[in-house]
Motif scaffolding. Structure first.
Motif, PDB file in Angstrom:
ATOM      1  N   LEU A  40       0.864  -1.167  -0.190  1.00  0.00           N
ATOM      2  CA  LEU A  40       0.016  -0.003   0.230  1.00  0.00           C
ATOM      3  C   LEU A  40       0.863   1.396   0.074  1.00  0.00           C
ATOM      4  CD1 LEU A  40      -2.607   1.845   0.187  1.00  0.00           C
ATOM      5  CD2 LEU A  40      -2.495   1.177   2.851  1.00  0.00           C
ATOM      6  N   SER A  41       0.443   2.193  -0.805  1.00  0.00           N
ATOM      7  CA  SER A  41       0.986   3.307  -0.821  1.00  0.00           C
ATOM      8  C   SER A  41      -0.075   4.655  -1.035  1.00  0.00           C
ATOM      9  CB  SER A  41       1.841   3.699  -2.032  1.00  0.00           C
ATOM     10  OG  SER A  41       2.348   5.196  -2.199  1.00  0.00           O
ATOM     11  N   PHE A  42       0.083   5.571   0.046  1.00  0.00           N
ATOM     12  CA  PHE A  42      -0.954   6.603  -0.013  1.00  0.00           C
ATOM     13  C   PHE A  42      -0.656   7.989  -0.653  1.00  0.00           C
ATOM     14  CE2 PHE A  42      -2.854  10.296   2.294  1.00  0.00           C
ATOM     15  CZ  PHE A  42      -4.389   9.694   2.499  1.00  0.00           C
ATOM     16  N   ASN A  43      -1.442   8.219  -1.758  1.00  0.00           N
ATOM     17  CA  ASN A  43      -0.988   9.178  -2.594  1.00  0.00           C
ATOM     18  C   ASN A  43      -1.416  10.660  -1.715  1.00  0.00           C
ATOM     19  OD1 ASN A  43      -1.589  11.372  -4.952  1.00  0.00           O
ATOM     20  ND2 ASN A  43      -0.460  10.038  -5.955  1.00  0.00           N
ATOM     21  N   HIS A  44      -0.525  11.498  -1.605  1.00  0.00           N
ATOM     22  CA  HIS A  44      -0.874  12.758  -0.988  1.00  0.00           C
ATOM     23  C   HIS A  44      -2.255  13.525  -1.394  1.00  0.00           C
ATOM     24  CE1 HIS A  44       0.541  16.810   0.763  1.00  0.00           C
ATOM     25  NE2 HIS A  44      -0.559  16.451   1.409  1.00  0.00           N
ATOM     26  N   ALA A  45      -2.571  13.344  -2.808  1.00  0.00           N
ATOM     27  CA  ALA A  45      -3.711  14.021  -3.223  1.00  0.00           C
ATOM     28  C   ALA A  45      -4.880  13.570  -2.633  1.00  0.00           C
ATOM     29  CB  ALA A  45      -3.934  13.676  -4.668  1.00  0.00           C
ATOM     30  N   THR A  46      -4.935  12.307  -2.066  1.00  0.00           N
ATOM     31  CA  THR A  46      -6.219  11.843  -1.336  1.00  0.00           C
ATOM     32  C   THR A  46      -6.489  12.783  -0.310  1.00  0.00           C
ATOM     33  OG1 THR A  46      -5.689   9.433  -1.893  1.00  0.00           O
ATOM     34  CG2 THR A  46      -7.142   9.592  -0.080  1.00  0.00           C
ATOM     35  N   ALA A  47      -5.605  13.250   0.496  1.00  0.00           N
ATOM     36  CA  ALA A  47      -5.648  14.208   1.690  1.00  0.00           C
ATOM     37  C   ALA A  47      -5.068  15.457   1.233  1.00  0.00           C
ATOM     38  CB  ALA A  47      -5.443  13.540   2.957  1.00  0.00           C
ATOM     39  N   LYS A  48      -5.502  16.174   0.295  1.00  0.00           N
ATOM     40  CA  LYS A  48      -4.957  17.263  -0.508  1.00  0.00           C
ATOM     41  C   LYS A  48      -4.447  18.219   0.350  1.00  0.00           C
ATOM     42  CE  LYS A  48      -5.543  20.299  -4.312  1.00  0.00           C
ATOM     43  NZ  LYS A  48      -6.578  20.823  -5.528  1.00  0.00           N
ATOM     44  N   PHE A  49      -5.239  18.630   1.489  1.00  0.00           N
ATOM     45  CA  PHE A  49      -5.033  19.837   2.069  1.00  0.00           C
ATOM     46  C   PHE A  49      -4.089  19.350   3.550  1.00  0.00           C
ATOM     47  CE2 PHE A  49      -8.616  21.027  -0.762  1.00  0.00           C
ATOM     48  CZ  PHE A  49      -7.845  21.914  -1.386  1.00  0.00           C
ATOM     49  N   TRP A  50      -3.887  18.361   3.689  1.00  0.00           N
ATOM     50  CA  TRP A  50      -3.085  17.843   5.035  1.00  0.00           C
ATOM     51  C   TRP A  50      -1.679  18.203   4.892  1.00  0.00           C
ATOM     52  CZ3 TRP A  50      -2.887  11.855   6.444  1.00  0.00           C
ATOM     53  CH2 TRP A  50      -2.353  12.003   8.088  1.00  0.00           C
ATOM     54  N   ASP A  51      -1.115  18.694   5.851  1.00  0.00           N
ATOM     55  CA  ASP A  51       0.229  19.137   5.766  1.00  0.00           C
ATOM     56  C   ASP A  51       1.252  17.854   5.319  1.00  0.00           C
ATOM     57  OD1 ASP A  51       2.832  21.026   6.570  1.00  0.00           O
ATOM     58  OD2 ASP A  51       3.175  18.931   7.700  1.00  0.00           O
ATOM     59  N   GLN A  52       2.044  18.177   4.303  1.00  0.00           N
ATOM     60  CA  GLN A  52       2.909  17.255   3.796  1.00  0.00           C
ATOM     61  C   GLN A  52       3.785  16.393   4.801  1.00  0.00           C
ATOM     62  OE1 GLN A  52       5.054  17.008  -0.244  1.00  0.00           O
ATOM     63  NE2 GLN A  52       6.583  17.475   1.132  1.00  0.00           N
ATOM     64  N   GLY A  53       4.330  17.082   5.751  1.00  0.00           N
ATOM     65  CA  GLY A  53       4.980  16.475   6.809  1.00  0.00           C
ATOM     66  C   GLY A  53       4.367  15.436   7.572  1.00  0.00           C
ATOM     67  N   GLU A  54       2.984  15.788   7.748  1.00  0.00           N
ATOM     68  CA  GLU A  54       2.177  15.041   8.708  1.00  0.00           C
ATOM     69  C   GLU A  54       1.789  13.958   8.013  1.00  0.00           C
ATOM     70  OE1 GLU A  54      -1.220  17.264  10.285  1.00  0.00           O
ATOM     71  OE2 GLU A  54       0.179  18.712  11.267  1.00  0.00           O
ATOM     72  N   VAL A  55       1.563  13.852   6.497  1.00  0.00           N
ATOM     73  CA  VAL A  55       1.291  12.879   5.693  1.00  0.00           C
ATOM     74  C   VAL A  55       2.465  11.871   5.877  1.00  0.00           C
ATOM     75  CG1 VAL A  55       0.500  11.877   3.548  1.00  0.00           C
ATOM     76  CG2 VAL A  55      -0.339  14.038   4.337  1.00  0.00           C
ATOM     77  N   ILE A  56       3.550  12.244   5.626  1.00  0.00           N
ATOM     78  CA  ILE A  56       4.732  11.376   5.620  1.00  0.00           C
ATOM     79  C   ILE A  56       5.006  10.742   6.924  1.00  0.00           C
ATOM     80  CG2 ILE A  56       7.163  11.385   5.445  1.00  0.00           C
ATOM     81  CD1 ILE A  56       6.962  13.770   3.451  1.00  0.00           C
ATOM     82  N   GLU A  57       4.665  11.378   8.086  1.00  0.00           N
ATOM     83  CA  GLU A  57       4.655  10.583   9.560  1.00  0.00           C
ATOM     84  C   GLU A  57       3.685   9.710   9.426  1.00  0.00           C
ATOM     85  OE1 GLU A  57       4.585  14.119  12.020  1.00  0.00           O
ATOM     86  OE2 GLU A  57       6.513  14.861  11.739  1.00  0.00           O
ATOM     87  N   ALA A  58       2.501   9.919   9.029  1.00  0.00           N
ATOM     88  CA  ALA A  58       1.381   8.864   9.015  1.00  0.00           C
ATOM     89  C   ALA A  58       1.683   7.610   8.302  1.00  0.00           C
ATOM     90  CB  ALA A  58      -0.034   9.489   8.443  1.00  0.00           C
ATOM     91  N   CYS A  59       2.323   7.864   7.188  1.00  0.00           N
ATOM     92  CA  CYS A  59       2.876   6.716   6.329  1.00  0.00           C
ATOM     93  C   CYS A  59       3.820   5.869   7.069  1.00  0.00           C
ATOM     94  CB  CYS A  59       3.290   7.211   5.166  1.00  0.00           C
ATOM     95  SG  CYS A  59       2.090   7.792   3.802  1.00  0.00           S
ATOM     96  N   ALA A  60       4.792   6.683   7.832  1.00  0.00           N
ATOM     97  CA  ALA A  60       5.868   6.128   8.426  1.00  0.00           C
ATOM     98  C   ALA A  60       5.158   5.179   9.837  1.00  0.00           C
ATOM     99  CB  ALA A  60       6.736   7.008   9.005  1.00  0.00           C
ATOM    100  N   ARG A  61       4.160   5.563  10.523  1.00  0.00           N
ATOM    101  CA  ARG A  61       3.597   4.892  11.527  1.00  0.00           C
ATOM    102  C   ARG A  61       2.967   3.514  11.025  1.00  0.00           C
ATOM    103  NH1 ARG A  61       2.479  10.317  13.303  1.00  0.00           N
ATOM    104  NH2 ARG A  61       0.342   9.971  12.297  1.00  0.00           N
ATOM    105  N   GLU A  62       2.590   3.742   9.872  1.00  0.00           N
ATOM    106  CA  GLU A  62       1.715   2.551   9.116  1.00  0.00           C
ATOM    107  C   GLU A  62       2.505   1.792   8.348  1.00  0.00           C
ATOM    108  OE1 GLU A  62      -1.847   0.510   9.104  1.00  0.00           O
ATOM    109  OE2 GLU A  62      -1.802   2.456   9.862  1.00  0.00           O
ATOM    110  N   GLY A  63       3.852   1.977   8.179  1.00  0.00           N
ATOM    111  CA  GLY A  63       4.804   1.338   7.236  1.00  0.00           C
ATOM    112  C   GLY A  63       4.460   1.169   6.006  1.00  0.00           C
TER     113      GLY A  63
END
Length: 268
Positions: A4-27
């Motif tokens: 699984l990969s989460f494309n940032h466009a799915t949560a377009k207005f979410w801070d990019q740094g926070e998106v990356i951190e969420a992906c890290a937590r989920e692996g």
């Protein structure tokens, strides 16, 4: 879930740094877009990726060859450089629609071919694959004159697969009566550069571009398409990319959790 990969466009207005951190937590991996990367800062983005260990599965987007002239070529060279710097091997291309006032769709497709001929060697030297993304035919006039996976593969054919491949996006090509033969062809040619998933819901919203449905909410045979892509030999990341105004209006963390759960239920 490891694919699984989460494309940032799915949560377009979410801070990019926070998106990356969420992906890290989920692996899981992340698909990035050039505009948020520029806003966040490419060096800062690279640092955040190194800190978290999150892999970048694609960078969106390059292309728009049919109306941009010479500036389009130079912008795509920059996009290739950005993809390499961010550590992804895939730059997704949206080819562009008809020039203003034109009805010459064959001529527009020829411009796409000419641009690829100029950019493919540069991409190859950078270790980046140009992934031609076919878009649903309703976007042919204004966004993308490449409408089917077979058309994308025909455009890619003159170049090594490491330089030019195709994006398989369920939202755009689920309707194609030749879809499964085209997926098999793409696998034989080694040209599946990325696999992106989104559902098709009806009735379509007024803003069709931002009407991609959450996984499991529409009519796309998600598991059948995934099985075909797997059988074609693609074992890389599966990227959820949703453009949806209702999702964008919700908190990013909520959308992220919902998307991970929907992927596990309907795709993974």
């Amino acid at each position: 879930m490891t694919r699984l990969s989460f494309n940032h466009a799915t949560a377009k207005f979410w801070d990019q740094g926070e998106v990356i951190e969420a992906c890290a937590r989920e692996g899981i991996g992340i698909g990035l877009w050039r505009e948020p990367v520029a806003e966040y800062g490419i060096d800062r983005t690279i640092a955040k990726l190194k800190e978290t260990g999150v892999p970048v599965t694609t960078l969106c987007r390059g292309g728009f060859f049919t109306t941009g002239g010479r500036e389009s070529i130079e912008d795509n060279r920059r996009a290739i450089d950005e993809a390499r710097a961010l550590g992804t091997k895939v730059l997704v291309l949206v080819s562009g629609g008809l020039p203003e006032g034109s009805r010459d769709i064959d001529g527009a497709r020829a411009k796409v071919a000419d641009a690829l001929a100029e950019l493919a060697p540069y991409a190859g030297d950078a270790g980046v694959t140009l992934a031609i993304e076919p878009l649903h035919p309703m976007f042919a006039s204004d966004r993308c004159v490449v409408s089917t996976l077979d058309q994308a593969l025909d455009l890619a054919a003159p170049f090594p697969a490491a330089q030019v491949g195709a994006a398989v996006d369920t939202y755009h090509i689920w309707w194609d009566p030749n879809l499964y033969a085209a997926i098999a062809r793409a696998g034989t040619e080694g040209r599946i550069a990325t696999f992106q998933v989104a559902d098709w819901t009806t009735p379509l919203p007024a803003g069709v571009l931002t009407g991609r449905g959450q996984l499991g909410t529409g009519c796309v045979e998600m598991r059948r398409i995934k099985a075909a892509v797997d059988a074609a030999g693609y074992d890389g990341p599966i990227e959820v990319e949703l453009f949806n105004d209702e999702l964008w209006a919700r908190p990013g963390r909520e959308v992220f959790a919902e998307t991970v759960a929907a992927y596990e239920e309907h795709v993974g």
